[in-house]
Design an enzyme around this catalytic site. Structure first.
Site, PDB file in Angstrom:
ATOM      1  N   ASN A   1      19.458 -31.145 -60.916  1.00  0.00           N
ATOM      2  CA  ASN A   1      20.168 -30.224 -60.029  1.00  0.00           C
ATOM      3  C   ASN A   1      21.467 -30.907 -59.579  1.00  0.00           C
ATOM      4  O   ASN A   1      21.434 -31.824 -58.768  1.00  0.00           O
ATOM      5  CB  ASN A   1      19.270 -29.910 -58.815  1.00  0.00           C
ATOM      6  CG  ASN A   1      19.973 -29.071 -57.770  1.00  0.00           C
ATOM      7  OD1 ASN A   1      21.075 -28.564 -58.004  1.00  0.00           O
ATOM      8  ND2 ASN A   1      19.348 -28.908 -56.613  1.00  0.00           N
TER       9      ASN A   1
ATOM     10  N   LYS B   1      23.869 -29.675 -57.881  1.00  0.00           N
ATOM     11  CA  LYS B   1      24.344 -29.168 -56.583  1.00  0.00           C
ATOM     12  C   LYS B   1      25.858 -28.907 -56.633  1.00  0.00           C
ATOM     13  O   LYS B   1      26.385 -28.550 -57.680  1.00  0.00           O
ATOM     14  CB  LYS B   1      23.965 -30.139 -55.462  1.00  0.00           C
ATOM     15  CG  LYS B   1      22.484 -30.500 -55.483  1.00  0.00           C
ATOM     16  CD  LYS B   1      22.035 -31.219 -54.261  1.00  0.00           C
ATOM     17  CE  LYS B   1      20.569 -31.604 -54.423  1.00  0.00           C
ATOM     18  NZ  LYS B   1      19.993 -32.176 -53.237  1.00  0.00           N
TER      19      LYS B   1
ATOM     20  N   HIS C   1      15.593 -23.259 -53.303  1.00  0.00           N
ATOM     21  CA  HIS C   1      15.834 -24.665 -52.941  1.00  0.00           C
ATOM     22  C   HIS C   1      15.938 -24.774 -51.417  1.00  0.00           C
ATOM     23  O   HIS C   1      16.498 -23.890 -50.768  1.00  0.00           O
ATOM     24  CB  HIS C   1      17.114 -25.164 -53.615  1.00  0.00           C
ATOM     25  CG  HIS C   1      17.259 -26.649 -53.508  1.00  0.00           C
ATOM     26  ND1 HIS C   1      17.710 -27.264 -52.366  1.00  0.00           N
ATOM     27  CD2 HIS C   1      16.974 -27.643 -54.391  1.00  0.00           C
ATOM     28  CE1 HIS C   1      17.703 -28.584 -52.557  1.00  0.00           C
ATOM     29  NE2 HIS C   1      17.267 -28.831 -53.778  1.00  0.00           N
TER      30      HIS C   1
ATOM     31  N   GLU D   1      17.835 -26.386 -49.565  1.00  0.00           N
ATOM     32  CA  GLU D   1      19.206 -26.300 -49.033  1.00  0.00           C
ATOM     33  C   GLU D   1      19.649 -24.847 -48.929  1.00  0.00           C
ATOM     34  O   GLU D   1      20.401 -24.483 -48.021  1.00  0.00           O
ATOM     35  CB  GLU D   1      20.163 -27.124 -49.916  1.00  0.00           C
ATOM     36  CG  GLU D   1      19.934 -28.614 -49.697  1.00  0.00           C
ATOM     37  CD  GLU D   1      20.316 -29.488 -50.872  1.00  0.00           C
ATOM     38  OE1 GLU D   1      20.997 -29.018 -51.804  1.00  0.00           O
ATOM     39  OE2 GLU D   1      19.915 -30.676 -50.859  1.00  0.00           O
TER      40      GLU D   1
ATOM     41  N   GLU E   1       9.111 -29.916 -53.622  1.00  0.00           N
ATOM     42  CA  GLU E   1      10.159 -30.780 -53.089  1.00  0.00           C
ATOM     43  C   GLU E   1       9.978 -30.930 -51.579  1.00  0.00           C
ATOM     44  O   GLU E   1      10.482 -30.098 -50.810  1.00  0.00           O
ATOM     45  CB  GLU E   1      11.535 -30.170 -53.359  1.00  0.00           C
ATOM     46  CG  GLU E   1      11.833 -29.973 -54.830  1.00  0.00           C
ATOM     47  CD  GLU E   1      13.327 -30.051 -55.110  1.00  0.00           C
ATOM     48  OE1 GLU E   1      13.710 -30.865 -55.941  1.00  0.00           O
ATOM     49  OE2 GLU E   1      14.093 -29.306 -54.472  1.00  0.00           O
TER      50      GLU E   1
ATOM     51  N   GLY F   1      17.270 -36.161 -50.997  1.00  0.00           N
ATOM     52  CA  GLY F   1      18.531 -36.834 -50.698  1.00  0.00           C
ATOM     53  C   GLY F   1      18.425 -37.866 -49.596  1.00  0.00           C
ATOM     54  O   GLY F   1      19.443 -38.324 -49.073  1.00  0.00           O
TER      55      GLY F   1
ATOM     56  N   SER G   1      14.294 -37.550 -54.091  1.00  0.00           N
ATOM     57  CA  SER G   1      14.678 -38.961 -54.270  1.00  0.00           C
ATOM     58  C   SER G   1      13.928 -39.626 -55.425  1.00  0.00           C
ATOM     59  O   SER G   1      13.577 -40.803 -55.348  1.00  0.00           O
ATOM     60  CB  SER G   1      14.479 -39.734 -52.960  1.00  0.00           C
ATOM     61  OG  SER G   1      15.297 -39.185 -51.947  1.00  0.00           O
TER      62      SER G   1
HETATM   63  C1  PEP Z   1      16.931 -31.787 -55.043  1.00  0.00           C
HETATM   64  O1  PEP Z   1      17.730 -31.472 -54.184  1.00  0.00           O
HETATM   65  O2  PEP Z   1      16.434 -30.920 -55.783  1.00  0.00           O
HETATM   66  C2  PEP Z   1      16.571 -33.198 -55.169  1.00  0.00           C
HETATM   67  C3  PEP Z   1      15.429 -33.504 -55.724  1.00  0.00           C
HETATM   68  O3  PEP Z   1      17.493 -34.105 -54.685  1.00  0.00           O
HETATM   69  P1  PEP Z   1      17.363 -35.697 -54.652  1.00  0.00           P
HETATM   70  O4  PEP Z   1      16.753 -36.146 -55.957  1.00  0.00           O
HETATM   71  O5  PEP Z   1      18.743 -36.201 -54.476  1.00  0.00           O
HETATM   72  O6  PEP Z   1      16.467 -36.030 -53.498  1.00  0.00           O
END
Ligand code: PEP
Length: 256
Positions: free
Chosen positions: A8, A10, A95, A97, A167, A173, A212
């Site tokens: 992703n 973003k 997601h 976000e 997630e 993040g 992460s």
């Molecule tokens: C995400 O936003 O889908 C995600 C997994 O981000 P990150 O790996 O940076 O935590």
């Protein structure tokens, strides 16, 4: 069970940055004959060029969002038929976000999933609890409620065509990662909830871990029996790291 590594991107990369990353992934993955399915999700303006450059390769292209209506007066939005016409094969929906910053509700997410399936695009449906919900011991209930709201109205043969991404919001993040045990426990929970829509659904829907995930912690996470790959944010922006994650999934899941 399919194994999938999805990136992703973003709101990162400009046109040249997106082209460079696609090309680096193409050249780095062309000698990998076997392995997980690979999906990348650049920002909307770069979807067309990503589809063109990856045609005939092992890399599929996803959008990061879509609107549920086929067309109409929705300034700034992008419909599923538009994505379809570009050759996009997957779309991330729900997601955290989008839920947090754009007020996306479970009901809207459910409609988006329906619209995507209608047009033969695979939804990558994101669910996950916030920090305070895990600390309060409500994480299984929260994710169960999200799944029910998003999938409740769909026929089992449709649910069987989605990809779920667990997630935990507190891990996205932040550099914090769910432990392998926390991931496995939640993935097993999600799989049992999918099982209420039939054995085939439970058997065939891949459940990805996101939060992460990077080449240092991926081996342990991907080794969990109910973790079928990853949805990757930060580490998806660096070709070597993303390709390492593809290699780790290939090794850990014995995809030769
Ligand atoms: C995400 O936003 O889908 C995600 C997994 O981000 P990150 O790996 O940076 O935590």
């Amino acid at each position: 069970m399919r194994t999938i590594i999805a990136g992703n991107w973003k709101m990162h990369k400009d046109l040249q940055g997106a082209i460079d990353l696609v090309d680096a992934l193409l050249s780095g993955s062309k000698d990998m004959p076997a392995g997980p399915a690979v999906v990348i999700a650049p920002a909307f303006p770069f979807l067309g060029i990503a589809v063109e450059r990856t045609r005939g390769s092992r890399i599929a292209v996803a959008a990061q969002n879509c609107h549920q209506a086929a067309q109409g007066a929705y300034t700034g939005e992008v419909s599923v038929p538009m994505l379809k016409s570009l050759g996009v094969s997957h779309c991330i929906v729900g997601h955290s976000e989008r839920r947090q910053y754009f007020g996306e509700t479970d009901a809207a997410v459910g409609e988006k999933i329906g619209a995507l399936l209608e047009h033969g695009i695979t939804p990558i449906y994101c669910c996950g609890e916030r920090k305070e919900e895990r600390e309060g011991g409500r994480h299984f209930d929260v994710v169960g409620t999200q799944l029910k709201a998003a999938l409740g109205g769909l026929a089992p043969d449709r649910i069987g065509r989605i990809i779920v991404a667990y997630e935990p919001v507190w891990a996205i993040g932040t550099g914090l990662t769910a432990t392998a045990q926390q991931a496995q426990d939640m993935h097993a929970h999600i799989r049992s909830l999918l099982g209420t829509h039939g054995d085939v659904v439970a058997r065939e829907v891949p459940i990805l871990y996101g939060g992460s995930c990077n080449p240092k912690n991926a081996e342990e996470l991907f080794a969990c029996p109910d973790v079928n790959g990853g949805l990757i944010g930060g580490a998806a922006l660096i070709a070597e790291q993303f390709l390492d994650l593809v290699r780790i999934a290939q090794l850990v899941k014995h995809l030769n």
